[in-house]
Design an enzyme around this catalytic site. Structure first.
Site, PDB file in Angstrom:
ATOM      1  N   HIS A  64       0.834  -1.195   0.000  1.00  0.00           N
ATOM      2  CA  HIS A  64       0.000   0.000   0.000  1.00  0.00           C
ATOM      3  C   HIS A  64       0.876   1.254   0.000  1.00  0.00           C
ATOM      4  O   HIS A  64       1.996   1.241   0.515  1.00  0.00           O
ATOM      5  CB  HIS A  64      -0.940  -0.020   1.206  1.00  0.00           C
ATOM      6  CG  HIS A  64      -2.062  -1.003   1.054  1.00  0.00           C
ATOM      7  ND1 HIS A  64      -3.091  -1.139   1.953  1.00  0.00           N
ATOM      8  CD2 HIS A  64      -2.314  -1.904   0.050  1.00  0.00           C
ATOM      9  CE1 HIS A  64      -3.928  -2.075   1.529  1.00  0.00           C
ATOM     10  NE2 HIS A  64      -3.479  -2.556   0.393  1.00  0.00           N
ATOM     11  N   GLU A  66       0.753   3.979   1.660  1.00  0.00           N
ATOM     12  CA  GLU A  66       1.121   4.514   2.976  1.00  0.00           C
ATOM     13  C   GLU A  66       2.401   3.851   3.507  1.00  0.00           C
ATOM     14  O   GLU A  66       3.258   4.505   4.098  1.00  0.00           O
ATOM     15  CB  GLU A  66       0.010   4.267   4.009  1.00  0.00           C
ATOM     16  CG  GLU A  66      -1.334   4.856   3.662  1.00  0.00           C
ATOM     17  CD  GLU A  66      -2.216   3.871   2.901  1.00  0.00           C
ATOM     18  OE1 GLU A  66      -1.740   3.228   1.940  1.00  0.00           O
ATOM     19  OE2 GLU A  66      -3.397   3.746   3.258  1.00  0.00           O
ATOM     20  N   CYS A  96      -6.414   1.691   5.101  1.00  0.00           N
ATOM     21  CA  CYS A  96      -7.088   0.487   5.621  1.00  0.00           C
ATOM     22  C   CYS A  96      -6.660   0.278   7.085  1.00  0.00           C
ATOM     23  O   CYS A  96      -5.743   0.941   7.576  1.00  0.00           O
ATOM     24  CB  CYS A  96      -6.722  -0.736   4.778  1.00  0.00           C
ATOM     25  SG  CYS A  96      -5.016  -1.285   4.959  1.00  0.00           S
ATOM     26  N   CYS A  99      -2.905  -0.455   7.548  1.00  0.00           N
ATOM     27  CA  CYS A  99      -2.055   0.728   7.378  1.00  0.00           C
ATOM     28  C   CYS A  99      -2.199   1.662   8.583  1.00  0.00           C
ATOM     29  O   CYS A  99      -1.222   2.278   9.002  1.00  0.00           O
ATOM     30  CB  CYS A  99      -2.377   1.459   6.082  1.00  0.00           C
ATOM     31  SG  CYS A  99      -1.733   0.599   4.631  1.00  0.00           S
TER      32      CYS A  99
HETATM   33 ZN   LIG Z   1      -3.554  -0.137   3.576  1.00  0.00          ZN
END
Ligand SMILES: [Zn+2]
Length: 228
Positions: A64, A66, A96, A99
């Site tokens: 991801h 992030e 999410c 994260c």
């Molecule tokens: Zn995530």
């Protein structure tokens, strides 16, 4: 899919100099559609420097956006850990739950960092793991806001590739209903009350958004404070 999409966080729709293409910005930051990718436009300001560092990245199939920021971008930029740092993210989807946990860990290790997150839409907003993740970030002082029109305008001026822009005057007024719906849903998440936003897929895969307020208690909670 463009070459490098599987492994490279700065390939598709990101130009040299850290700007996002007009096309990628329009496609990914329009809150009325549900794209598959997540873009992260970021700005880092150090107390010791007047200049802000601005750049863009996106998710890959395995990581991801992030996590890429926390583990790659920030570590390369950071010089003096005692230097105070303000980070602002403009995300096409909210983080999410996993994260959010990584962000909490990061902020615990970096007490001189403060983080503001603007989101164009809320990622799988009915999943408890994601709702609790966002709550937990706000509880430790992270500011999370739905992107409003001034935020769109700022991103347009700051992050969209100059050569792609036809006009500087960008004002996506028609986003206002979705901004309102996502703001109310974010409020329901942060107040820990039931979700009020329904998204279903209509004909031709067009998402249909509706506001569902079940009872007076939920109504009162949502109207008690102005979401903006
Ligand atoms: Zn995530």
């Amino acid at each position: 899919m463009a070459a490098g999409w599987n492994g490279d966080h700065v390939s598709r729709g990101i130009r040299k100099g850290g700007k996002i293409s007009l096309e990628a910005f329009m496609e990914n930051y329009d809150p009325s559609v549900l794209p598959n990718e997540t873009y992260l436009l970021y700005e880092i300001k150090w107390s010791s420097s007047k200049k802000a560092w601005q750049n863009c990245c996106h998710n890959t199939l395995i990581e991801h956006a992030e996590i890429y920021f926390l583990e790659d971008v920030f570590k390369k930029q950071r010089s003096d850990p005692s230097d105070h740092c303000s980070i602002t993210w403009y995300m096409s989807w909210s983080p999410c739950g996993d994260c959010c946990r990584a962000i909490r860990r990061f902020l615990k290790e970096q007490p001189n960092v403060n983080l503001v997150i603007y989101v164009a839409r809320l990622y799988l907003h009915k999943e408890e793991h994601n709702r609790q993740g966002l709550q937990s970030l706000v509880n430790i002082g992270v500011s999370i806001r739905v992107m409003d029109l001034p935020a769109y305008s700022y991103c347009w001026r700051t992050f969209v590739n100059d050569e792609d822009k036809d006009e500087d005057d960008y004002w996506p007024r028609h986003f206002a209903p979705w901004i309102m719906l996502y703001s109310l849903e974010l409020q329901s998440i942060l107040q820990n009350i039931p979700s009020c936003l329904e998204i279903s897929t209509g004909e031709n895969q067009t998402p249909v958004f509706s506001l569902c307020v079940e009872d007076d208690q939920q109504k009162r909670a949502l109207t008690s404070t102005n979401p903006r």
